[in-house]
Design an enzyme around this catalytic site. Structure first.
Site, PDB file in Angstrom:
ATOM      1  N   TRP A  22     -13.276  13.609   7.026  1.00  0.00           N
ATOM      2  CA  TRP A  22     -13.709  12.325   6.528  1.00  0.00           C
ATOM      3  C   TRP A  22     -14.927  11.897   6.929  1.00  0.00           C
ATOM      4  O   TRP A  22     -15.424  10.849   6.506  1.00  0.00           O
ATOM      5  CB  TRP A  22     -12.395  11.071   6.692  1.00  0.00           C
ATOM      6  CG  TRP A  22     -12.037  11.294   8.155  1.00  0.00           C
ATOM      7  CD1 TRP A  22     -12.773  10.468   9.040  1.00  0.00           C
ATOM      8  CD2 TRP A  22     -11.030  11.873   8.647  1.00  0.00           C
ATOM      9  NE1 TRP A  22     -11.874  10.738  10.387  1.00  0.00           N
ATOM     10  CE2 TRP A  22     -10.999  11.732  10.045  1.00  0.00           C
ATOM     11  CE3 TRP A  22     -10.183  12.835   7.983  1.00  0.00           C
ATOM     12  CZ2 TRP A  22      -9.977  12.285  10.759  1.00  0.00           C
ATOM     13  CZ3 TRP A  22      -8.956  13.305   9.017  1.00  0.00           C
ATOM     14  CH2 TRP A  22      -9.020  12.731  10.073  1.00  0.00           C
ATOM     15  N   ARG A  23     -15.822  12.536   7.698  1.00  0.00           N
ATOM     16  CA  ARG A  23     -17.050  12.311   8.044  1.00  0.00           C
ATOM     17  C   ARG A  23     -18.195  12.665   7.171  1.00  0.00           C
ATOM     18  O   ARG A  23     -19.330  12.760   7.618  1.00  0.00           O
ATOM     19  CB  ARG A  23     -17.243  12.986   9.544  1.00  0.00           C
ATOM     20  CG  ARG A  23     -16.567  11.812  10.429  1.00  0.00           C
ATOM     21  CD  ARG A  23     -16.635  11.851  11.970  1.00  0.00           C
ATOM     22  NE  ARG A  23     -16.059  11.100  13.028  1.00  0.00           N
ATOM     23  CZ  ARG A  23     -15.613  11.002  14.022  1.00  0.00           C
ATOM     24  NH1 ARG A  23     -15.850  12.241  14.714  1.00  0.00           N
ATOM     25  NH2 ARG A  23     -15.033  10.007  14.677  1.00  0.00           N
ATOM     26  N   GLU A  35      -8.209   6.450   7.159  1.00  0.00           N
ATOM     27  CA  GLU A  35      -7.945   5.202   8.064  1.00  0.00           C
ATOM     28  C   GLU A  35      -6.316   5.086   8.162  1.00  0.00           C
ATOM     29  O   GLU A  35      -5.727   4.763   9.306  1.00  0.00           O
ATOM     30  CB  GLU A  35      -8.762   4.047   7.856  1.00  0.00           C
ATOM     31  CG  GLU A  35     -10.241   4.082   8.142  1.00  0.00           C
ATOM     32  CD  GLU A  35     -10.445   4.506   9.624  1.00  0.00           C
ATOM     33  OE1 GLU A  35      -9.489   4.165  10.395  1.00  0.00           O
ATOM     34  OE2 GLU A  35     -11.627   4.904  10.057  1.00  0.00           O
ATOM     35  N   GLN A  40      -1.800   5.021  14.208  1.00  0.00           N
ATOM     36  CA  GLN A  40      -0.662   5.456  15.351  1.00  0.00           C
ATOM     37  C   GLN A  40      -0.510   7.164  15.010  1.00  0.00           C
ATOM     38  O   GLN A  40       0.826   7.511  15.230  1.00  0.00           O
ATOM     39  CB  GLN A  40       0.580   4.825  14.742  1.00  0.00           C
ATOM     40  CG  GLN A  40       0.508   3.450  15.132  1.00  0.00           C
ATOM     41  CD  GLN A  40       0.395   2.911  16.543  1.00  0.00           C
ATOM     42  OE1 GLN A  40       1.272   3.108  17.130  1.00  0.00           O
ATOM     43  NE2 GLN A  40      -0.772   2.753  16.821  1.00  0.00           N
ATOM     44  N   THR A  41      -1.489   7.914  14.746  1.00  0.00           N
ATOM     45  CA  THR A  41      -1.250   9.021  14.236  1.00  0.00           C
ATOM     46  C   THR A  41      -2.530   9.787  14.750  1.00  0.00           C
ATOM     47  O   THR A  41      -3.582   9.566  14.561  1.00  0.00           O
ATOM     48  CB  THR A  41      -1.053   9.514  13.048  1.00  0.00           C
ATOM     49  OG1 THR A  41      -0.002   8.390  12.395  1.00  0.00           O
ATOM     50  CG2 THR A  41      -0.729  10.904  12.530  1.00  0.00           C
ATOM     51  N   LEU A  78       4.420  12.812   8.152  1.00  0.00           N
ATOM     52  CA  LEU A  78       3.592  11.970   8.932  1.00  0.00           C
ATOM     53  C   LEU A  78       4.218  10.873   9.604  1.00  0.00           C
ATOM     54  O   LEU A  78       3.451  10.118  10.435  1.00  0.00           O
ATOM     55  CB  LEU A  78       2.259  11.362   7.975  1.00  0.00           C
ATOM     56  CG  LEU A  78       1.219  12.273   7.859  1.00  0.00           C
ATOM     57  CD1 LEU A  78       0.290  11.474   6.964  1.00  0.00           C
ATOM     58  CD2 LEU A  78       0.487  12.317   9.218  1.00  0.00           C
ATOM     59  N   GLY A  79       5.292  10.307   8.962  1.00  0.00           N
ATOM     60  CA  GLY A  79       6.135   9.005   9.620  1.00  0.00           C
ATOM     61  C   GLY A  79       5.383   7.963   9.211  1.00  0.00           C
ATOM     62  O   GLY A  79       4.626   7.897   8.341  1.00  0.00           O
ATOM     63  N   TYR A 118      -7.407  -4.075  11.683  1.00  0.00           N
ATOM     64  CA  TYR A 118      -8.348  -2.861  12.141  1.00  0.00           C
ATOM     65  C   TYR A 118      -8.766  -2.036  10.831  1.00  0.00           C
ATOM     66  O   TYR A 118     -10.045  -1.677  10.776  1.00  0.00           O
ATOM     67  CB  TYR A 118      -7.361  -1.926  13.089  1.00  0.00           C
ATOM     68  CG  TYR A 118      -7.839  -0.509  12.919  1.00  0.00           C
ATOM     69  CD1 TYR A 118      -9.006  -0.434  13.661  1.00  0.00           C
ATOM     70  CD2 TYR A 118      -7.548   0.601  12.148  1.00  0.00           C
ATOM     71  CE1 TYR A 118      -9.703   0.788  13.731  1.00  0.00           C
ATOM     72  CE2 TYR A 118      -8.433   1.536  12.107  1.00  0.00           C
ATOM     73  CZ  TYR A 118      -9.322   1.973  12.982  1.00  0.00           C
ATOM     74  OH  TYR A 118      -9.992   2.973  12.663  1.00  0.00           O
ATOM     75  N   ASP A 136      -9.155  -0.745  17.839  1.00  0.00           N
ATOM     76  CA  ASP A 136      -7.828  -0.075  17.870  1.00  0.00           C
ATOM     77  C   ASP A 136      -7.606   0.307  19.053  1.00  0.00           C
ATOM     78  O   ASP A 136      -7.992  -0.202  20.243  1.00  0.00           O
ATOM     79  CB  ASP A 136      -8.075   1.417  16.919  1.00  0.00           C
ATOM     80  CG  ASP A 136      -8.940   2.470  17.765  1.00  0.00           C
ATOM     81  OD1 ASP A 136      -9.964   1.939  18.572  1.00  0.00           O
ATOM     82  OD2 ASP A 136      -8.773   3.444  17.844  1.00  0.00           O
ATOM     83  N   CYS A 190     -12.489   8.860  27.356  1.00  0.00           N
ATOM     84  CA  CYS A 190     -11.743   7.881  28.121  1.00  0.00           C
ATOM     85  C   CYS A 190     -10.232   7.927  27.620  1.00  0.00           C
ATOM     86  O   CYS A 190      -9.760   7.127  27.232  1.00  0.00           O
ATOM     87  CB  CYS A 190     -12.529   6.557  27.503  1.00  0.00           C
ATOM     88  SG  CYS A 190     -11.953   5.174  28.752  1.00  0.00           S
ATOM     89  N   CYS A 206     -19.712   1.235  33.507  1.00  0.00           N
ATOM     90  CA  CYS A 206     -18.158   0.973  33.657  1.00  0.00           C
ATOM     91  C   CYS A 206     -17.667   0.358  34.834  1.00  0.00           C
ATOM     92  O   CYS A 206     -17.820   0.537  35.787  1.00  0.00           O
ATOM     93  CB  CYS A 206     -17.547   2.465  33.364  1.00  0.00           C
ATOM     94  SG  CYS A 206     -15.775   1.991  33.389  1.00  0.00           S
TER      95      CYS A 206
END
Length: 351
Positions: A22-23, A35, A40-41, A78-79, A118, A136, A190, A206
């Site tokens: 998707w980029r 998106e 959550q995936t 996918l849930g 989001y 997110d 991170c 940081c």
DNA sequence: GATTCGTGGCT
DNA sequence: TAGCCAAGAAT
């Protein structure tokens, strides 16, 4: 003027960004699909679904005109299936109310079903270059560490603090890259556990790193214990066909098809529980036969051990009391019907 | 504000 | 192994 944090972050992102499907597009529909799937995936899980989806439903109109079963079948595995039903409804609303054009502002996007703060901000910033911060789980974690924020995950205080600290860093007319750079940093460097601080482009800025609190950020709230239920399912045969039930639209696995059944109550045998559930859900009696298998599965909020049985009717024709709809179908037709993980495993076992 | 929504990979 | 966690939204 670009702040140092933003400059280093964007430079790192432009050099290290993963080449995700998707980029390579500015198509707002494609961005929206990605998106919603990414809610959550994990990226690795989404990629094959995204490719199949864009092939099957290449634009808003094709999605709007598809049936719910087609949409859920494409989403199966996918849930969080309300995402698929909401995206389907959103496509229909975009056709009806926006002339098939995806709204460009976060405010209008957020009115659509399944699009929250989001996703609205992400689509607006990435597809339409709006100045919107999309917070997110990655960005929440990155901000918590960058600014050494003590508020726990899930608290409004953390989001307020993260937003105010990040907004002053956000580059005008490039919020999309800023959001994606922060998410990419969270996803690749991170990390929740054992972050790769030695590879971090903003380590010097940081606060958690400087204060030695990285492993304590973000602060996590306590979680309740997960219950474990014993449940049953009936594969009821009649003239070479099996009975499928479509679950209610709301709740767990909403709109998905299943073999009827339910929880075993204290003092019941599995067979007794199954016969009782069939009376309650289908208003008829069954004979419980050979066991098909034992299936263990963990949902988000509980675990189940499911015992599935071959059954046959011992009464009148069933009535859909608890289901949206019931159907007798041949085993070969099972693959057309969207199901959750356990029912799909049962389907494959009786082939 | 707290719950409820799936599934798979990782430790 | 059992728990953790993931590009959140709706109620």
């Amino acid at each position: 003027m670009i702040p140092p944090l933003t400059g280093q972050l964007l430079a790192w992102y432009h050099k290290n960004a993963r080449e995700l499907p998707w980029r390579f597009t500015f198509d707002p529909y494609a961005i929206l699909v990605s998106e919603v799937m990414l809610q959550q995936t994990r990226v690795d899980t989404v990629i094959p679904y995204y490719s199949r989806w864009m092939n099957r439903f290449p634009d808003v109109k094709s999605l709007a005109h598809a049936s719910e079963d087609e949409v859920l079948r494409a989403w199966e595995g996918l849930g969080y299936y309300s995402r698929a039903r909401n995206l389907h409804r959103a496509a229909q609303l975009i056709v009806q109310m926006h002339n098939g054009i995806i709204p460009a502002s976060a405010e209008t996007l957020k009115q659509l079903p399944g699009i929250g703060a989001y996703t609205a901000a992400a689509v607006a910033s990435i597809a339409f270059r709006e100045d919107e911060l999309a917070v997110d789980a990655n960005i929440r974690r990155v901000a918590s560490r960058l600014f050494d924020l003590p508020d726990p995950l899930g608290s409004p205080a953390l989001d307020t603090a993260a937003r105010s600290a990040l907004l002053v860093q956000m580059p005008p007319e490039n919020a999309g890259d800023f959001n994606q750079a922060l998410m990419e940093l969270g996803a690749c460097i991170c990390l929740p556990r054992q972050p790769l601080c030695s590879s971090c482009p903003v380590q010097a800025l940081c606060l958690a790193y400087r204060n030695g609190t990285t492993s304590e950020r973000p602060v996590k709230p306590g979680k309740p214990a997960i219950p474990h239920f014993q449940v049953t399912a009936a594969v009821i045969w009649q003239e070479g066909k099996v009975l499928l039930a479509k679950r209610p639209a709301s709740g767990l696995l909403g709109g998905m098809w299943e073999f009827p059944g339910g929880k075993i109550q204290p003092g019941e045998t599995r067979q007794q529980a199954l016969a009782r559930e069939i009376v309650e859900e289908l208003d008829t009696e069954i004979l419980v036969g050979e066991q098909i298998g034992v299936f263990k599965h963990a949902y988000t909020h509980y675990k189940v051990t499911l015992y599935a049985y071959h059954c046959r009717l011992d009464g009148k024709q069933p009535i859909a009391l608890a289901a949206q709809e019931i159907r007798w179908i041949t085993p070969a037709e099972l693959e057309q019907y969207p199901m959750g993980k356990i029912d799909r495993m049962i389907s494959q076992k009786i082939q």
